[in-house]
Design an enzyme around this catalytic site. Sequence first.
Site, PDB file in Angstrom:
ATOM      1  N   ASP A  34       0.846  -1.189   0.000  1.00  0.00           N
ATOM      2  CA  ASP A  34       0.000   0.000   0.000  1.00  0.00           C
ATOM      3  C   ASP A  34       0.884   1.241   0.000  1.00  0.00           C
ATOM      4  O   ASP A  34       1.937   1.245   0.645  1.00  0.00           O
ATOM      5  CB  ASP A  34      -0.925   0.000   1.234  1.00  0.00           C
ATOM      6  CG  ASP A  34      -2.109   0.933   1.052  1.00  0.00           C
ATOM      7  OD1 ASP A  34      -3.216   0.434   0.808  1.00  0.00           O
ATOM      8  OD2 ASP A  34      -1.919   2.174   1.133  1.00  0.00           O
ATOM      9  N   HIS A 135     -27.568 -16.164 -17.303  1.00  0.00           N
ATOM     10  CA  HIS A 135     -26.898 -16.900 -18.393  1.00  0.00           C
ATOM     11  C   HIS A 135     -26.427 -15.978 -19.526  1.00  0.00           C
ATOM     12  O   HIS A 135     -27.029 -14.953 -19.807  1.00  0.00           O
ATOM     13  CB  HIS A 135     -27.853 -17.958 -18.969  1.00  0.00           C
ATOM     14  CG  HIS A 135     -29.080 -17.338 -19.585  1.00  0.00           C
ATOM     15  ND1 HIS A 135     -29.113 -16.922 -20.890  1.00  0.00           N
ATOM     16  CD2 HIS A 135     -30.283 -17.034 -19.052  1.00  0.00           C
ATOM     17  CE1 HIS A 135     -30.304 -16.417 -21.148  1.00  0.00           C
ATOM     18  NE2 HIS A 135     -31.035 -16.461 -20.044  1.00  0.00           N
TER      19      HIS A 135
END
Length: 205
Positions: A34, A135
Amino acid sequence: MKNKLLIIGASGHGKVVADIALRMNKWQNVAFIDDNKNITTSMGLEVIGTSEEVSLHINDCDIFVGIGNNVLRQSVHEKLEASGASIPSLIHPDAIIGSQVNLGIGTVVMARTIINCGSIIGKGCIINTASTIDHDNYIANFVHLSPGVHLAGSVTVGQGSWLGIGSVVSNNVSITGGCTMGAGAVVIKDVTEAGVYVGVPVRRV
Ligand SMILES: CC(=O)SCCNC(=O)CCNC(=O)[C@H](O)C(C)(C)COP(=O)(O)OP(=O)(O)OC[C@H]1O[C@@H](n2cnc3c(N)ncnc32)[C@H](O)[C@@H]1OP(=O)(O)O
């Protein structure tokens, strides 16, 4: 796959990413990078350096970008990929992934998410908590679906788009890249211009 995982970004999103990685139980060691030098630990895991030092770890660590902002995540991910880093995809054990689903590298799938058969998810995406992708969806690279987003069948979401918490997209609808959909947005028609959209059904703001 390496036995150590380094996550770039130790704040909110990075912490959820680390939690998922720990639950996957695939890496002996998980640590952060970080740029805020004041953060030395996060989630009880060590912050071992800043982004300037990532190259030191490329040979011995898998590396994952745990940055929520789509533009920044794309930039960091692309540099990593170009440098030959091993970038995994992360899937929470409580996510449900159907048959013939393709997930790109650097994508995280969070808890209680369902991705149904035939969907293609690009690289560097965030599929956030309890979202559903039905889907035959096509989700391009560096998209963020926030918690509780629901995409019906055969939806397309273009590169870098961010769908806010609880937004909903009807079947066969296509959203172009570079869009932001506000919290609770409902998209019932194709969105062909990049921009910020809110409301039910969405309007551009
Ligand atoms: C784990 C995590 O935390 S993941 C992150 C989840 N976070 C989210 O989903 C946040 C989504 N962000 C939003 O919904 C924001 O409101 C945005 C990005 C759509 C807009 O933000 P800004 O660009 O700052 O717009 P601003 O707040 O000025 O609002 C512009 C107009 O849109 C309206 N508006 C903003 N957001 C919404 C919304 N979600 N639904 C309806 N109207 C909205 C405002 O009331 C305002 O309307 P007005 O011009 O009539 O007064």
